[in-house]
Design an enzyme around this catalytic site. Structure first.
Site, mmCIF file in Angstrom:
data_model
loop_
_atom_site.group_PDB
_atom_site.id
_atom_site.type_symbol
_atom_site.label_atom_id
_atom_site.label_comp_id
_atom_site.label_asym_id
_atom_site.label_seq_id
_atom_site.Cartn_x
_atom_site.Cartn_y
_atom_site.Cartn_z
ATOM 1 N N GLU A 156 25.595 -10.235 48.042
ATOM 2 C CA GLU A 156 24.783 -10.193 49.253
ATOM 3 C C GLU A 156 25.663 -9.711 50.401
ATOM 4 O O GLU A 156 26.613 -10.386 50.785
ATOM 5 C CB GLU A 156 24.221 -11.580 49.571
ATOM 6 C CG GLU A 156 23.231 -12.080 48.541
ATOM 7 C CD GLU A 156 22.753 -13.488 48.829
ATOM 8 O OE1 GLU A 156 21.534 -13.700 48.830
ATOM 9 O OE2 GLU A 156 23.590 -14.379 49.050
ATOM 10 N N VAL A 157 25.370 -8.532 50.923
ATOM 11 C CA VAL A 157 26.115 -7.975 52.050
ATOM 12 C C VAL A 157 25.371 -8.361 53.319
ATOM 13 O O VAL A 157 24.225 -7.951 53.529
ATOM 14 C CB VAL A 157 26.251 -6.444 51.930
ATOM 15 C CG1 VAL A 157 26.922 -5.866 53.170
ATOM 16 C CG2 VAL A 157 27.051 -6.090 50.670
#
Length: 273
Positions: A156-157
């Site tokens: 998850e960026v």
């Protein structure tokens, strides 16, 4: 080189060698990168070596990139003399805001301007500590993996409001893709991010059903692994909903929406102690 520069990532700094940090290190090495590792915990160097040796046969079976080797990491007491070498930083420290504020202020001061500083934080948005970064806060973001990072592809960026979305975010996404990961971009910060919130919602209902005597814990686990777990391994909820509606998400909502609302109304909150 400016923050907009296209630097080639050859050397990664891994800060922290707990479960997540050690797993990231294993993946970086398997993809042919050089890794500088630091962790002040007692026996951290010894424990990391043991972990890497145990995981390497699995990574070898999966497939190693050109140049991959367990000899490509160096454990250092401090990064102070190595910032000229570092092209990317993956932080894996404790989930404490004050700790991250101090650490990220130090990294932001020392790292070259174009170096992205990513945190593996599982729930603390970088906006809670990025104010300590006085030089280049725009290169800070969260790169939250799902455990263990060397086997589970998701990352998850999560950028904060001032993260550079024209250069830093795409570079982070491209870097994680180059590792064989599947990064997803979280458009807005939210506590816990996405995966942990979805997991928490399912767990709360699972705990509720068992505590109400509706099903045993063992049978609930079987319910998940023999149905939704199999489906969700291949398709997400939106794709499955559309397929259940003969290709139309709207048809699915019209067909099952009223029933689903009644189920939701019957769900009960569980207070964790």
């Amino acid at each position: 080189m400016s923050i907009a520069g296209k630097n080639v990532i050859k050397t990664v700094a891994t800060i922290g060698t707990g479960v997540i940090g050690a797993s990231w290190t294993a993946l970086f090495l398997a993809r042919g990168l050089k890794v500088l590792v630091t962790d002040p915990a007692p026996n951290a160097e010894k424990n990391l070596k043991t972990y890497l040796q145990a995981q390497w046969p699995t990574l070898t079976r999966i497939g190693l990139s050109e140049g991959a080797s367990l000899k490509n990491y160096t454990f250092v007491n401090s990064l102070d003399n190595h910032f000229d070498e570092i092209d990317f930083i993956q932080e894996n420290g404790p989930e404490r805001v004050e700790f991250k504020r101090t650490l990220f202020a130090y990294l932001d001061e020392k790292a070259r301007p174009e170096v992205i500083i990513a945190s593996s934080s599982s729930g603390i948005p970088s906006s809670e500590y990025v104010s300590a970064c006085r030089h280049h806060p725009e290169r800070v973001l969260v790169g939250h993996p799902f455990n263990p990072p060397h086997l589970i592809p998701l990352v998850e960026v999560v950028p904060h409001a001032a993260t550079n979305r024209e250069t830093v975010v795409p570079r982070a996404m491209d870097f994680y893709k180059s590792l064989g990961k599947k990064p997803v971009l979280i458009q807005k910060e939210i506590p816990g991010f996405i995966v942990n919130r979805l997991q928490a919602a399912i767990l709360m209902e699972a705990y509720s059903l068992v505590s109400r005597g509706i099903i045993s814990a063992a049978d609930l686990d079987t319910t998940m692994t023999s149905s939704l777990g199999l489906r969700w391994a291949l398709n997400g909820p939106f794709a499955l909903n559309a397929m259940a509606g003969n290709g139309s998400f709207q048809h699915f909502l019209e067909h099952l929406g009223p029933a689903a609302k009644s189920w939701h109304d019957d769900m009960r909150n569980i207070r964790l102690k």
